[in-house]
Design an enzyme around this catalytic site. Sequence first.
Site, mmCIF file in Angstrom:
data_model
loop_
_atom_site.group_PDB
_atom_site.id
_atom_site.type_symbol
_atom_site.label_atom_id
_atom_site.label_comp_id
_atom_site.label_asym_id
_atom_site.label_seq_id
_atom_site.Cartn_x
_atom_site.Cartn_y
_atom_site.Cartn_z
ATOM 1 N N ARG A 12 0.823 -1.178 -0.001
ATOM 2 C CA ARG A 12 -0.095 0.070 -0.004
ATOM 3 C C ARG A 12 0.759 1.207 0.121
ATOM 4 N NH1 ARG A 12 -0.423 4.523 2.811
ATOM 5 N NH2 ARG A 12 -0.412 3.564 4.836
ATOM 6 N N ASP A 13 1.567 1.764 0.950
ATOM 7 C CA ASP A 13 2.174 2.634 1.326
ATOM 8 C C ASP A 13 3.433 2.534 0.569
ATOM 9 O OD1 ASP A 13 4.164 4.771 1.981
ATOM 10 O OD2 ASP A 13 3.535 4.771 3.996
ATOM 11 N N HIS A 208 5.337 4.165 12.562
ATOM 12 C CA HIS A 208 5.580 4.113 11.173
ATOM 13 C C HIS A 208 6.498 5.222 10.656
ATOM 14 C CE1 HIS A 208 3.708 3.957 6.967
ATOM 15 N NE2 HIS A 208 4.482 4.821 6.715
ATOM 16 N N HIS A 210 9.447 7.125 8.137
ATOM 17 C CA HIS A 210 10.019 7.236 6.768
ATOM 18 C C HIS A 210 11.462 7.755 7.058
ATOM 19 C CE1 HIS A 210 6.346 6.739 4.198
ATOM 20 N NE2 HIS A 210 5.986 7.192 5.265
ATOM 21 N N CYS A 241 4.360 9.277 1.249
ATOM 22 C CA CYS A 241 3.088 9.929 0.932
ATOM 23 C C CYS A 241 3.049 11.041 0.126
ATOM 24 C CB CYS A 241 2.742 10.607 2.419
ATOM 25 S SG CYS A 241 1.042 11.663 2.468
ATOM 26 N N ASN A 250 9.807 4.245 3.404
ATOM 27 C CA ASN A 250 9.490 3.831 4.656
ATOM 28 C C ASN A 250 11.048 3.075 5.096
ATOM 29 O OD1 ASN A 250 6.561 3.587 5.458
ATOM 30 N ND2 ASN A 250 6.728 3.339 3.095
#
Length: 301
Positions: A12-13, A208, A210, A241, A250
């Site tokens: 997803r991300d 989470h 980055h 994002c 990430n």
Amino acid sequence: MNRLVIHEVGMRDGLQMEKQIVAKDTKIEWIDRLAKSKVDIIQVGSFVNPAKMPQMADTDDIFAHINNVKSSYGETIFSGLVLNERGLDRALAQDVDLICMGVSASETHSKKNTGMTTDEALGRIIKMGEQALAAGKQVQVSVQSAFGCGFEGRIAQEKVFEIVDKYYAAGLFKISLADTAGHAYPQQVEYIFTEIKYRFPKSELTCHFHNTYGLGMANVYAAMNAGVETYETAFGGLGGCPFTKTAAGNVATEDVVHYLGRMGLRKDIDLDVLIEQARRAEEYFGRTLPSYILKTGTIGY
């Protein structure tokens, strides 16, 4: 130390920033491989408008496939991200195991991402979370830009605590703090998570990070010191994002799993399978991915 949970968000991300659309059959192949690695949770995609996010247009179809062969995946949990009520309805229709949703602590990021202020988004998300809980689903709520914003800079820590307080009061105890802009640094991470653990003792915390400014793994270490249970990572270090100022990948799943293995933790996760998936993605996109272990190889443990 409690058992640490790996929530793989690469599908997803990791993919949402990629202009090259990954075919559905390839996504299913990648999900199959990730499940074989025995990571705990795989985030399949987001239930969003396909016109705005074409990479996620097949999320419903992939979940339908997963549901048809669910027994073959063992204990793997599959999660999906929702942004609004329509997305929640789709996730419930696909019987998603863990439904993720959240708001941004940054007003600028919130408006770019959702078209709403933080308070407007928060009211809707809490109602959606309560609806999902009532439907018998696991729900994870997040605070995005919790450690800083590419547009606004520093975010007041009390604003993060106020959002968490409203989640907690609604019975939404699975709470993720996302470093959307990559501004987090270890002392800040350890303080904020420790404070949340103190103020909200029933909370189940997720981080989470980055790697925008190179502090991703250091922040993982700080989160561990603060007792964070779940770590959202992406194979190959993919991701970012699209609504933040400077998007970056990430923390790589294989880097975190390698680190845990050297600590004597989570040796049940197959690091070789994760590295193979990162290599497949690297070949698919035709560029070098930022994962460290992918470049250097592993140290035995």
